[in-house]
Design a protein around this motif. Structure first.
Motif, mmCIF file in Angstrom:
data_model
loop_
_atom_site.group_PDB
_atom_site.id
_atom_site.type_symbol
_atom_site.label_atom_id
_atom_site.label_comp_id
_atom_site.label_asym_id
_atom_site.label_seq_id
_atom_site.Cartn_x
_atom_site.Cartn_y
_atom_site.Cartn_z
ATOM 1 N N ARG A 1 9.385 -46.815 -16.697
ATOM 2 C CA ARG A 1 9.573 -48.066 -17.442
ATOM 3 C C ARG A 1 9.641 -47.774 -18.942
ATOM 4 O O ARG A 1 10.465 -48.335 -19.666
ATOM 5 C CB ARG A 1 8.454 -49.060 -17.123
ATOM 6 C CG ARG A 1 8.727 -50.453 -17.598
ATOM 7 C CD ARG A 1 7.734 -51.504 -17.092
ATOM 8 N NE ARG A 1 6.354 -51.060 -16.979
ATOM 9 C CZ ARG A 1 5.744 -50.774 -15.825
ATOM 10 N NH1 ARG A 1 6.380 -50.883 -14.684
ATOM 11 N NH2 ARG A 1 4.490 -50.375 -15.812
ATOM 12 N N THR A 2 8.809 -46.845 -19.421
ATOM 13 C CA THR A 2 8.838 -46.436 -20.824
ATOM 14 C C THR A 2 10.176 -45.795 -21.166
ATOM 15 O O THR A 2 10.754 -46.065 -22.221
ATOM 16 C CB THR A 2 7.674 -45.467 -21.121
ATOM 17 O OG1 THR A 2 6.440 -46.139 -20.836
ATOM 18 C CG2 THR A 2 7.694 -44.998 -22.560
ATOM 19 N N LYS A 3 10.702 -44.941 -20.259
ATOM 20 C CA LYS A 3 12.017 -44.329 -20.476
ATOM 21 C C LYS A 3 13.113 -45.397 -20.540
ATOM 22 O O LYS A 3 14.024 -45.304 -21.357
ATOM 23 C CB LYS A 3 12.336 -43.329 -19.367
ATOM 24 C CG LYS A 3 11.588 -42.026 -19.472
ATOM 25 C CD LYS A 3 12.003 -41.095 -18.326
ATOM 26 C CE LYS A 3 11.264 -39.794 -18.400
ATOM 27 N NZ LYS A 3 12.050 -38.731 -18.984
ATOM 28 N N ALA A 4 13.026 -46.382 -19.671
ATOM 29 C CA ALA A 4 14.028 -47.458 -19.665
ATOM 30 C C ALA A 4 13.980 -48.238 -20.972
ATOM 31 O O ALA A 4 15.022 -48.499 -21.591
ATOM 32 C CB ALA A 4 13.796 -48.391 -18.477
ATOM 33 N N LYS A 5 12.802 -48.598 -21.414
ATOM 34 C CA LYS A 5 12.679 -49.338 -22.669
ATOM 35 C C LYS A 5 13.200 -48.522 -23.849
ATOM 36 O O LYS A 5 13.848 -49.054 -24.747
ATOM 37 C CB LYS A 5 11.229 -49.763 -22.890
ATOM 38 C CG LYS A 5 10.793 -50.874 -21.961
ATOM 39 C CD LYS A 5 9.356 -51.267 -22.180
ATOM 40 C CE LYS A 5 8.945 -52.336 -21.180
ATOM 41 N NZ LYS A 5 7.549 -52.729 -21.330
ATOM 42 N N ALA A 6 12.923 -47.216 -23.843
ATOM 43 C CA ALA A 6 13.422 -46.356 -24.911
ATOM 44 C C ALA A 6 14.950 -46.313 -24.896
ATOM 45 O O ALA A 6 15.589 -46.369 -25.955
ATOM 46 C CB ALA A 6 12.849 -44.947 -24.766
ATOM 47 N N THR B 1 26.897 -35.911 -9.392
ATOM 48 C CA THR B 1 26.508 -35.087 -10.537
ATOM 49 C C THR B 1 25.327 -35.705 -11.286
ATOM 50 O O THR B 1 24.983 -36.860 -11.077
ATOM 51 C CB THR B 1 27.684 -34.921 -11.516
ATOM 52 O OG1 THR B 1 28.068 -36.212 -11.974
ATOM 53 C CG2 THR B 1 28.867 -34.250 -10.834
ATOM 54 N N ALA B 2 24.752 -34.939 -12.175
ATOM 55 C CA ALA B 2 23.671 -35.392 -13.068
ATOM 56 C C ALA B 2 22.499 -35.995 -12.297
ATOM 57 O O ALA B 2 21.978 -37.038 -12.648
ATOM 58 C CB ALA B 2 24.215 -36.376 -14.101
ATOM 59 N N GLY B 3 22.073 -35.284 -11.259
ATOM 60 C CA GLY B 3 21.002 -35.794 -10.397
ATOM 61 C C GLY B 3 19.680 -36.008 -11.100
ATOM 62 O O GLY B 3 18.955 -36.951 -10.790
ATOM 63 N N GLU B 4 19.354 -35.159 -12.061
ATOM 64 C CA GLU B 4 18.047 -35.266 -12.718
ATOM 65 C C GLU B 4 17.903 -36.581 -13.481
ATOM 66 O O GLU B 4 16.909 -37.287 -13.342
ATOM 67 C CB GLU B 4 17.827 -34.085 -13.659
ATOM 68 C CG GLU B 4 16.439 -34.060 -14.268
ATOM 69 C CD GLU B 4 16.202 -32.817 -15.109
ATOM 70 O OE1 GLU B 4 15.476 -32.942 -16.114
ATOM 71 O OE2 GLU B 4 16.724 -31.749 -14.765
ATOM 72 N N ILE B 5 18.893 -36.936 -14.289
ATOM 73 C CA ILE B 5 18.795 -38.181 -15.055
ATOM 74 C C ILE B 5 18.872 -39.390 -14.121
ATOM 75 O O ILE B 5 18.220 -40.408 -14.358
ATOM 76 C CB ILE B 5 19.838 -38.263 -16.191
ATOM 77 C CG1 ILE B 5 19.506 -39.430 -17.115
ATOM 78 C CG2 ILE B 5 21.248 -38.367 -15.642
ATOM 79 C CD1 ILE B 5 20.287 -39.435 -18.415
ATOM 80 N N TYR C 1 24.575 -42.617 -21.707
ATOM 81 C CA TYR C 1 24.678 -42.430 -20.267
ATOM 82 C C TYR C 1 23.534 -43.129 -19.530
ATOM 83 O O TYR C 1 23.749 -43.763 -18.493
ATOM 84 C CB TYR C 1 24.731 -40.942 -19.910
ATOM 85 C CG TYR C 1 24.988 -40.707 -18.444
ATOM 86 C CD1 TYR C 1 26.180 -41.128 -17.854
ATOM 87 C CD2 TYR C 1 24.054 -40.085 -17.634
ATOM 88 C CE1 TYR C 1 26.426 -40.929 -16.509
ATOM 89 C CE2 TYR C 1 24.291 -39.873 -16.289
ATOM 90 C CZ TYR C 1 25.472 -40.298 -15.729
ATOM 91 O OH TYR C 1 25.706 -40.100 -14.389
ATOM 92 N N SER C 2 22.332 -43.053 -20.080
ATOM 93 C CA SER C 2 21.204 -43.762 -19.470
ATOM 94 C C SER C 2 21.489 -45.257 -19.410
ATOM 95 O O SER C 2 21.227 -45.920 -18.398
ATOM 96 C CB SER C 2 19.915 -43.519 -20.252
ATOM 97 O OG SER C 2 19.527 -42.179 -20.168
#
Length: 170
Positions: free
Chosen positions: A14-19, A144-148, A120-121
């Protein structure tokens, strides 16, 4: 709702999303019509080529003139979303709405601003918002880009496909 999705994330994600939303807050995001796709075809092709050229595995190369044609044929089943910084298009994402869910089809990105603006996020979160709005139970994000993608809740699923190579030895 998308807010329910965000609330369901653990606090780290959730913190990553808000950022990502904070970093992308200056962007103007709008869906393009077929005529607008044709108008911006050169920029769209350049953004697509950025992503295509960076890929390790390539099956083919698209001419973006296809996108306007697809949109005319598919009507509301194809969503072409563009991302703008001031007057410059810096990215786009295309999704396909099918009975099975929402398919993330193609993206184009200006990598010089990608990290700074969490472009991209933001596209990934927008795919999720579109799927929720259209009441889809599944999103296919691609291979592709599985980690993110895992940071937005995606998980890998085995892919089965058949590719016929034109060369006899291959």
């Amino acid at each position: 709702t998308f807010e329910h999705y965000l609330d369901a994330l653990n606090s780290k994600f959730r913190t990553k999303a808000k950022a990502a939303f904070n970093r992308s807050s200056e962007l103007t995001i709008r869906d393009l019509s077929p005529a607008e796709i044709e108008q911006h075809a050169d920029r769209i092709q350049a953004l697509y080529d950025n992503v295509h050229d960076k890929a390790d595995f390539k099956i083919g190369h698209l001419n973006v003139a296809l996108f306007a044609c697809m949109m005319r044929e598919m009507s509301d089943k194809l969503i072409f979303r563009s991302y703008w910084q001031t007057e410059q298009m810096i990215g786009f994402s295309i999704s396909l709405d099918s009975d099975q869910g929402l398919e993330a089809f193609v993206v184009g990105i200006d990598y010089s601003v990608n990290a700074q603006l969490a472009l991209y996020s933001r596209m990934l979160y927008d795919y999720i918002a579109i799927a929720i709005e259209r009441k889809k139970l599944r999103i296919v994000f691609g291979r592709t880009a599985g980690e993110i993608k895992s940071t937005v809740g995606a998980f890998p699923v085995d892919l089965r496909c058949c590719i016929r190579h034109p060369g006899r030895i291959s």
